[in-house]
Design a protein around this motif. Structure first.
Motif, PDB file in Angstrom:
ATOM      1  N   GLY A   1       0.788  -1.222   0.000  1.00  0.00           N
ATOM      2  CA  GLY A   1       0.000   0.000   0.000  1.00  0.00           C
ATOM      3  C   GLY A   1       0.819   1.270   0.000  1.00  0.00           C
ATOM      4  N   VAL A   2       2.113   1.167  -0.270  1.00  0.00           N
ATOM      5  CA  VAL A   2       2.953   2.358  -0.276  1.00  0.00           C
ATOM      6  C   VAL A   2       2.570   3.254  -1.456  1.00  0.00           C
ATOM      7  CG1 VAL A   2       4.784   1.347  -1.717  1.00  0.00           C
ATOM      8  CG2 VAL A   2       5.351   3.134  -0.050  1.00  0.00           C
ATOM      9  N   ALA A   3       2.651   4.564  -1.271  1.00  0.00           N
ATOM     10  CA  ALA A   3       2.436   5.483  -2.382  1.00  0.00           C
ATOM     11  C   ALA A   3       3.606   5.366  -3.342  1.00  0.00           C
ATOM     12  CB  ALA A   3       2.308   6.907  -1.865  1.00  0.00           C
ATOM     13  N   GLY A   4       3.308   5.238  -4.628  1.00  0.00           N
ATOM     14  CA  GLY A   4       4.370   5.036  -5.595  1.00  0.00           C
ATOM     15  C   GLY A   4       4.618   3.561  -5.830  1.00  0.00           C
ATOM     16  N   PRO A   5       5.701   3.217  -6.527  1.00  0.00           N
ATOM     17  CA  PRO A   5       5.970   1.813  -6.847  1.00  0.00           C
ATOM     18  C   PRO A   5       6.412   1.025  -5.631  1.00  0.00           C
ATOM     19  CG  PRO A   5       7.569   3.278  -7.951  1.00  0.00           C
ATOM     20  CD  PRO A   5       6.677   4.133  -7.116  1.00  0.00           C
ATOM     21  N   ILE A   6       6.185  -0.287  -5.665  1.00  0.00           N
ATOM     22  CA  ILE A   6       6.695  -1.167  -4.617  1.00  0.00           C
ATOM     23  C   ILE A   6       8.202  -1.346  -4.825  1.00  0.00           C
ATOM     24  CG2 ILE A   6       4.513  -2.381  -4.297  1.00  0.00           C
ATOM     25  CD1 ILE A   6       5.599  -4.621  -6.053  1.00  0.00           C
ATOM     26  N   ALA A   7       8.881  -1.904  -3.819  1.00  0.00           N
ATOM     27  CA  ALA A   7      10.322  -2.119  -3.912  1.00  0.00           C
ATOM     28  C   ALA A   7      10.640  -2.988  -5.125  1.00  0.00           C
ATOM     29  CB  ALA A   7      10.835  -2.770  -2.638  1.00  0.00           C
ATOM     30  N   GLY A   8      11.611  -2.580  -5.929  1.00  0.00           N
ATOM     31  CA  GLY A   8      11.918  -3.268  -7.170  1.00  0.00           C
ATOM     32  C   GLY A   8      12.389  -4.697  -6.987  1.00  0.00           C
ATOM     33  N   VAL A   9      12.939  -5.010  -5.793  1.00  0.00           N
ATOM     34  CA  VAL A   9      13.441  -6.358  -5.583  1.00  0.00           C
ATOM     35  C   VAL A   9      12.304  -7.379  -5.530  1.00  0.00           C
ATOM     36  CG1 VAL A   9      13.423  -6.246  -3.052  1.00  0.00           C
ATOM     37  CG2 VAL A   9      15.080  -7.721  -4.205  1.00  0.00           C
ATOM     38  N   VAL A  10      11.110  -6.951  -5.150  1.00  0.00           N
ATOM     39  CA  VAL A  10       9.995  -7.894  -5.000  1.00  0.00           C
ATOM     40  C   VAL A  10       9.629  -8.540  -6.331  1.00  0.00           C
ATOM     41  CG1 VAL A  10       7.589  -8.149  -4.305  1.00  0.00           C
ATOM     42  CG2 VAL A  10       9.134  -6.745  -2.934  1.00  0.00           C
ATOM     43  N   PRO A  11       9.336  -7.769  -7.390  1.00  0.00           N
ATOM     44  CA  PRO A  11       9.025  -8.449  -8.663  1.00  0.00           C
ATOM     45  C   PRO A  11      10.195  -9.257  -9.208  1.00  0.00           C
ATOM     46  CG  PRO A  11       9.115  -6.058  -8.955  1.00  0.00           C
ATOM     47  CD  PRO A  11       9.118  -6.312  -7.496  1.00  0.00           C
ATOM     48  N   ARG A  12      11.424  -8.860  -8.892  1.00  0.00           N
ATOM     49  CA  ARG A  12      12.561  -9.655  -9.364  1.00  0.00           C
ATOM     50  C   ARG A  12      12.607 -11.012  -8.677  1.00  0.00           C
ATOM     51  NH1 ARG A  12      15.206  -4.520  -9.067  1.00  0.00           N
ATOM     52  NH2 ARG A  12      16.315  -5.079  -7.145  1.00  0.00           N
ATOM     53  N   VAL A  13      12.346 -11.042  -7.367  1.00  0.00           N
ATOM     54  CA  VAL A  13      12.299 -12.320  -6.656  1.00  0.00           C
ATOM     55  C   VAL A  13      11.152 -13.172  -7.186  1.00  0.00           C
ATOM     56  CG1 VAL A  13      11.853 -13.420  -4.429  1.00  0.00           C
ATOM     57  CG2 VAL A  13      13.420 -11.481  -4.555  1.00  0.00           C
ATOM     58  N   VAL A  14       9.982 -12.570  -7.377  1.00  0.00           N
ATOM     59  CA  VAL A  14       8.816 -13.322  -7.853  1.00  0.00           C
ATOM     60  C   VAL A  14       9.076 -13.869  -9.253  1.00  0.00           C
ATOM     61  CG1 VAL A  14       6.372 -13.166  -8.432  1.00  0.00           C
ATOM     62  CG2 VAL A  14       7.239 -12.002  -6.389  1.00  0.00           C
ATOM     63  N   ARG A  15       9.684 -13.083 -10.107  1.00  0.00           N
ATOM     64  CA  ARG A  15      10.000 -13.552 -11.458  1.00  0.00           C
ATOM     65  C   ARG A  15      10.922 -14.778 -11.403  1.00  0.00           C
ATOM     66  NH1 ARG A  15      10.039 -11.009 -16.459  1.00  0.00           N
ATOM     67  NH2 ARG A  15       9.680  -8.959 -15.498  1.00  0.00           N
ATOM     68  N   ALA A  16      11.937 -14.714 -10.527  1.00  0.00           N
ATOM     69  CA  ALA A  16      12.871 -15.830 -10.416  1.00  0.00           C
ATOM     70  C   ALA A  16      12.174 -17.083  -9.889  1.00  0.00           C
ATOM     71  CB  ALA A  16      14.033 -15.440  -9.500  1.00  0.00           C
ATOM     72  N   LEU A  17      11.288 -16.928  -8.902  1.00  0.00           N
ATOM     73  CA  LEU A  17      10.552 -18.076  -8.383  1.00  0.00           C
ATOM     74  C   LEU A  17       9.639 -18.669  -9.450  1.00  0.00           C
ATOM     75  CD1 LEU A  17       9.647 -16.748  -4.825  1.00  0.00           C
ATOM     76  CD2 LEU A  17      11.155 -18.671  -5.347  1.00  0.00           C
ATOM     77  N   HIS A  18       8.988 -17.815 -10.218  1.00  0.00           N
ATOM     78  CA  HIS A  18       8.109 -18.292 -11.275  1.00  0.00           C
ATOM     79  C   HIS A  18       8.892 -19.076 -12.318  1.00  0.00           C
ATOM     80  CE1 HIS A  18       5.646 -17.891 -15.012  1.00  0.00           C
ATOM     81  NE2 HIS A  18       4.682 -18.180 -14.168  1.00  0.00           N
ATOM     82  N   ALA A  19      10.069 -18.599 -12.651  1.00  0.00           N
ATOM     83  CA  ALA A  19      10.890 -19.290 -13.645  1.00  0.00           C
ATOM     84  C   ALA A  19      11.281 -20.685 -13.178  1.00  0.00           C
ATOM     85  CB  ALA A  19      12.130 -18.465 -13.948  1.00  0.00           C
ATOM     86  N   ARG A  20      11.377 -20.882 -11.852  1.00  0.00           N
ATOM     87  CA  ARG A  20      11.735 -22.187 -11.307  1.00  0.00           C
ATOM     88  C   ARG A  20      10.502 -23.003 -10.921  1.00  0.00           C
ATOM     89  NH1 ARG A  20      15.557 -19.046  -8.331  1.00  0.00           N
ATOM     90  NH2 ARG A  20      14.542 -19.533  -6.351  1.00  0.00           N
ATOM     91  N   GLY A  21       9.315 -22.529 -11.298  1.00  0.00           N
ATOM     92  CA  GLY A  21       8.087 -23.257 -10.988  1.00  0.00           C
ATOM     93  C   GLY A  21       7.717 -23.228  -9.520  1.00  0.00           C
ATOM     94  N   ARG A  22       8.116 -22.170  -8.796  1.00  0.00           N
ATOM     95  CA  ARG A  22       7.880 -22.108  -7.358  1.00  0.00           C
ATOM     96  C   ARG A  22       7.072 -20.882  -6.960  1.00  0.00           C
ATOM     97  NH1 ARG A  22      13.436 -23.341  -4.307  1.00  0.00           N
ATOM     98  NH2 ARG A  22      11.952 -23.497  -2.577  1.00  0.00           N
ATOM     99  N   VAL A  23       6.204 -20.417  -7.859  1.00  0.00           N
ATOM    100  CA  VAL A  23       5.436 -19.219  -7.552  1.00  0.00           C
ATOM    101  C   VAL A  23       4.326 -19.486  -6.542  1.00  0.00           C
ATOM    102  CG1 VAL A  23       3.644 -19.410  -9.337  1.00  0.00           C
ATOM    103  CG2 VAL A  23       4.509 -17.143  -8.677  1.00  0.00           C
ATOM    104  N   ASP A  24       4.009 -20.761  -6.264  1.00  0.00           N
ATOM    105  CA  ASP A  24       2.970 -21.074  -5.280  1.00  0.00           C
ATOM    106  C   ASP A  24       3.263 -20.430  -3.927  1.00  0.00           C
ATOM    107  OD1 ASP A  24       1.612 -22.502  -7.143  1.00  0.00           O
ATOM    108  OD2 ASP A  24       1.712 -24.429  -6.100  1.00  0.00           O
ATOM    109  N   GLY A  25       4.541 -20.343  -3.559  1.00  0.00           N
ATOM    110  CA  GLY A  25       4.879 -19.706  -2.285  1.00  0.00           C
ATOM    111  C   GLY A  25       4.431 -18.264  -2.247  1.00  0.00           C
ATOM    112  N   VAL A  26       4.571 -17.552  -3.362  1.00  0.00           N
ATOM    113  CA  VAL A  26       4.128 -16.156  -3.435  1.00  0.00           C
ATOM    114  C   VAL A  26       2.612 -16.079  -3.307  1.00  0.00           C
ATOM    115  CG1 VAL A  26       4.095 -14.079  -4.863  1.00  0.00           C
ATOM    116  CG2 VAL A  26       6.109 -15.577  -4.867  1.00  0.00           C
TER     117      VAL A  26
END
Length: 468
Positions: free
Chosen positions: A363-388
């Motif tokens: 809920g922060v004003a402006g964009p969320i921390a850039g590291v979050v989508p990078r971590v999620v992208r990496a987990l998705h690439a390894r088939g582990r997005v269920d944790g997110v």
């Protein structure tokens, strides 16, 4: 329940094991669970009829599984509730479409259930379980004896009555009268940075797979998905520069905002708005002291966080189930009961501290921390997005998903890049670490604030109600 007693001219007194103040998703649910344990329970609410109330109306997989265990899921389906099987998630430049992870006992990935549909079913469940539900009953104070809360004073139809109980539960929302009467103080108060608006459409095209849309990019935050009775919820959070235009033209601004989200725009082609527009702004998140001698707070009465995570209803169910077990095992002894509700409060703070921070980060004003989508992208690439996705249903903790190793790994490319990118990445890591330390210190050494939580500013259109 013991029958009413009292001296002539004095309010009648009725005896219970537990008096629950508030008959919404927290209070009605707790009333049902306690009554099923054989306790004498009264559930009070000042409303004469259970209608709509301020809520995102979103339920995650764990909430649906709980409702199934409670035995009301079939009743909700008969009332028009459908579940969503998939999620369309966007975080900045990353987007995926996935099936919600399911565990044994699950009955769906998510659902949107308006409170005028959900809450009456929960009230009926409380009654059917043996709780005495008193609507149109306003609590005007608590009864104290020897420093202990031993009941409440309540008024119905202009007549005051005294309800004595071993335990009084405040499940009466953000501006809890029980919290005020018991002197519960707030701590870890956190001003919300965004405003949120939502409404319902009819005639939306939901496609072959009922899908929950959750998109967060730049300063935009949107959600959408099938709701009960064929409706479709749309929720938006304006960018900072759009806030005044939203107040001036709520309908036009909400539509324009929603149409910038491709899956929502596709669903709304040919749809018409079927309800007023609801909104919340200038709200505060907080924790309140959870319990004392003879009393305890439940749901929003004791803890409220940024609506970005949509967890108010789910947290109410989660807490009610935990509190029912604690109280049911200790109701026969005042000492054991006080110990049980105190431990409930400690559990609540331990359990929700990191989710409180997660909701604030979303809920922060402006964009969320850039590291979050990078971590999620990496987990998705390894088939582990269920944790997110399990973060949404609190089946995974933040630190289980955003581990230090994953955060550093997702930042490594930035650290090896050009000097400007390296400085930005290091600055982001410092901010994340500083924020986490500050939050942990705030929970370990709370700074108390007296009084009730500031009342949020609510807004809706002045047109008549359109929803069926």
């Amino acid at each position: 329940m013991s029958g009413p007693t009292g001296a002539p001219g004095q309010p009648a007194t009725t005896e219970y094991d537990v008096v629950v103040v508030g008959a919404r998703c927290a209070g009605a649910t707790l009333g049902a669970l306690l009554a099923r344990r054989g306790l004498r329970v009264a559930v009070l609410d000042q409303a004469t009829e259970i209608r709509s109330t301020l809520s995102s109306n979103i339920l995650q997989a764990d909430s649906l599984a709980f409702l199934n265990r409670l035995g009301v899921m079939e009743r909700l389906r008969a009332a028009g509730v459908t579940t969503m099987s998939h999620v369309d998630m966007r975080l900045e430049g990353f987007r995926c479409r996935e099936a919600f992870p399911q565990e044994p006992g699950d009955v769906g990935g998510a659902a949107c259930v308006r409170r005028e549909v959900l809450d009456p079913v929960l009230v009926d469940a409380a009654r059917a379980s043996g709780a005495e539900v008193r609507l149109g009953t306003r609590v005007v104070g608590v009864i104290r004896e020897g420093g202990r809360v031993t009941g409440v004073r309540a008024v119905a139809g202009g007549v005051e009555a005294r309800l004595r109980a071993r335990l009084v539960v405040g499940a009466d929302g953000r501006n809890s009268k029980v919290a005020e009467a018991c002197g519960s103080r707030m701590y870890h108060v956190s001003p919300g940075e965004r405003s949120y608006y939502w409404t319902y459409f009819e005639g939306a095209d939901t496609g072959p797979r009922p899908t929950f849309v959750f998109h967060r990019w730049g300063d935009r935050h949107m959600l959408g998905g099938p709701a009960d009775n064929g409706l479709y919820i749309v929720g938006v959070s304006p960018q900072r520069h759009e806030r005044e235009s939203f107040r001036a033209d709520l309908d036009g601004s909400l539509r324009a905002h929603a149409l910038r989200c491709a899956p929502i725009a596709e669903a709304l082609a040919g749809a018409t708005r079927a309800s007023r527009i609801y909104g919340i702004r200038r709200f505060f998140g907080y924790f309140r002291e959870a319990a004392g001698a003879g009393w305890v707070l439940l749901g929003d009465a004791g803890h409220f966080k940024d609506p970005a995570g949509g967890r108010g209803i789910g947290d109410a169910f989660h807490q009610a189930e935990r509190l029912a077990d604690a109280v049911g095992d200790a109701i026969g002894s005042g000492v054991r009961l006080d110990r049980a509700v105190t431990e409930f409060g400690r559990w609540r703070d331990r359990t929700y501290a990191e989710y409180y921070g997660l909701a604030a980060d979303l809920g922060v004003a402006g964009p969320i921390a850039g590291v979050v989508p990078r971590v999620v992208r990496a987990l998705h690439a390894r088939g582990r997005v269920d944790g997110v996705l399990n973060l949404l249903s609190h089946r995974a903790s933040v630190l289980e998903v955003l581990t230090p190793a994953r955060v550093l790994g997702a930042t490594g490319g930035q650290l090896l890049g050009a000097p400007g990118r390296r400085r930005a990445a290091l600055g982001e890591l410092r901010r994340l670490a500083t924020t986490e330390l500050r939050r942990r210190n705030a929970m370990r050494r709370p700074v108390f604030q007296s009084g009730l939580a500031p009342r949020p500013v609510l807004q809706d259109t002045s047109e008549p109600e359109l929803s069926r």
